[in-house]
Scaffold this active site. Structure first.
Site: not given
Ligand code: IFM
Length: 434
Positions: A163, A342
């Site tokens: 990210e 994710e």
């Molecule tokens: O916890 C975070 C993760 O570290 C990165 N993506 C989003 C998740 C939820 O906020």
């Protein structure tokens, strides 16, 4: 069923959010360690000092993954654990930890999916200017090489950055993440340096391990106009260019979006000849992180959608936007295979009197979002895996431990893990489709 039999079903975590042991065995300080210890930065004054104590409990956690039937585990390595000052002499104890973790995963038949940078820059490199210093990209490539030399015989999937949008903008423009800076132009400079770092690390990994699968993980929040008007559509499109398209455009089209050109033009010599070719080199996969969409009005304000469900983060639950995003990305870019790296939701979970954690809203969320991925595959999108965020309730950055994303409950007082109903559901799902 649209999922191939070798589809990688997994769960994800990140070093700083679960490991704890922030000073153990020679680990150096990271910008998140420092941010946590700065009063007023984290909800309730919490820190990641202990988090899920995974550093000491990784065997138990791998056993849990095995019991859930996970095929893959996405985790990150902490740069300052293996290189306490970010460069120079490695910390053997830190390398040994990841060595043992990878061995434990393989022994459990779980594919390691390793991320090199999930936000925890060594403080010593921040003191050199952090991501505003182009040299940090070279140190990052050296760190990548160190990890490949140690683990490349067993780890196939290598992710450079997690990210980068969040790193650049939440950390350097909004100041709500480490290192807590508030300078929009700096955030654009960091954006470019992160992409250069990604390119250099990709080259370093490939030079040592030609068989590696190398990728990057990007987060996407689709932006939809509230009204069907020309103005609203234009506003939504501009926001998308400055957020969602900011990284895939240079990575997969070798140019930045039009809407950010005025900012980039102010960066002087930051963009150097050859950078875009370095950034846009071919990747083996792209990771897509998806949680929610934004519906915006003519002023660009994200609004609550009447009748919609919201998670504890205040994020709308709207799975159709996930399918649409995947179809749009596959249409707009020439992408390598996609992994959903994710996806998940935070809800206020509690342990019931019988010791069970009933989280039907998360079960629904996962069911709907996995189905949305299946719909995208049916529409021709090449998706090869799905990782739930997260394996465990963990340290949710500025929210401390107050937001629970896990399919496994963490009792922070005792470090006891309890598989939630959603974890049991996911285990059954994998057993059925895998
Ligand atoms: O916890 C975070 C993760 O570290 C990165 N993506 C989003 C998740 C939820 O906020």
């Amino acid at each position: 069923m649209n999922f191939a039999t070798d589809f990688l079903w997994g769960a994800a975590t990140a070093a700083h959010q679960i490991e704890g042991a922030w000073q153990a065995d020679g680990k150096g300080e990271s910008i998140w360690d420092r941010f946590n210890h700065t009063p007023g930065k984290i909800f309730n004054g919490e820190t990641g000092d202990v988090a899920c104590d995974h550093y000491h409990r990784y065997r138990e956690d791998v056993a849990l993954m095995q019991r859930l039937g996970l095929r893959a585990y996405r985790f990150s390595t902490a740069w300052s654990r293996v290189l306490p000052t970010g460069r120079g002499a490695p910390n053997q104890a830190g390398l040994d930890f990841y060595d043992r973790l990878v061995d434990a995963l393989l022994a459990a038949n779980i594919q390691p999916f390793l991320t090199l940078y999930h936000w925890d820059l060594p403080v010593a490199l921040f003191e050199l200017g952090g991501w505003s210093n182009r040299d940090v990209g070279h140190y990052f490539a050296d760190y990548a090489a160190l990890m490949v030399k140690r683990l490349g015989d067993r780890v196939r999937y290598w992710t450079t950055l997690n990210e980068p949008y969040v790193i650049a903008f939440l950390g350097h423009h909004l100041g709500v993440h480490a290192p807590g800076l508030r300078d929009e132009l700096l955030a654009f400079q960091v954006t470019h340096h992160l992409l250069v770092a990604h390119g250099l690390a990709t080259q370093a990994i490939r030079a040592l391990l030609p068989s590696a699968q190398v990728g990057i993980v990007l987060d996407f929040t689709p932006v939809e106009p509230l009204h069907d008007s020309e103005t609203n559509r234009l506003v939504a499109e501009t926001i998308w260019q400055k957020t969602g398209a900011l990284f895939p455009d240079p990575l997969f089209r070798a140019h930045y979006p039009l809407a950010v050109e005025p900012m980039l033009a102010q960066l002087g010599t930051t963009l150097q000849p050859g950078d875009l070719a370095l950034i846009a080199q071919k990747l083996d996969y792209v990771g897509v992180n998806f949680y929610r969409r934004h519906v915006v009005d003519e002023q660009g304000r994200a609004l609550a959608v009447p009748g919609s469900e919201y998670t504890e983060m205040g994020w709308e639950v709207h799975a159709p936007a996930f399918t649409q995003l995947l179809v749009q990305l596959a249409r707009d870019y020439r992408l390598p295979p996609i992994y959903i790296t994710e996806n998940g939701a935070a809800f206020p979970d509690v342990v019931d009197a019988d010791g069970r954690v009933r989280d039907p809203r998360r079960v629904n969320y996962l069911r709907e979002h996995i189905a949305a991925v299946g719909d995208a595959i049916a529409r021709g999108v090449d998706v090869r895996g799905y990782f739930v965020w997260s394996l465990l309730d963990n340290f949710e950055w500025a929210f401390g431990c107050s937001k629970r994303f896990g399919i496994v409950y963490t009792d922070y007082a005792t470090q006891r893990r309890i598989v939630k109903d959603s974890g049991e559901w996911y285990a059954r799902w994998i057993a059925q489709v895998g």
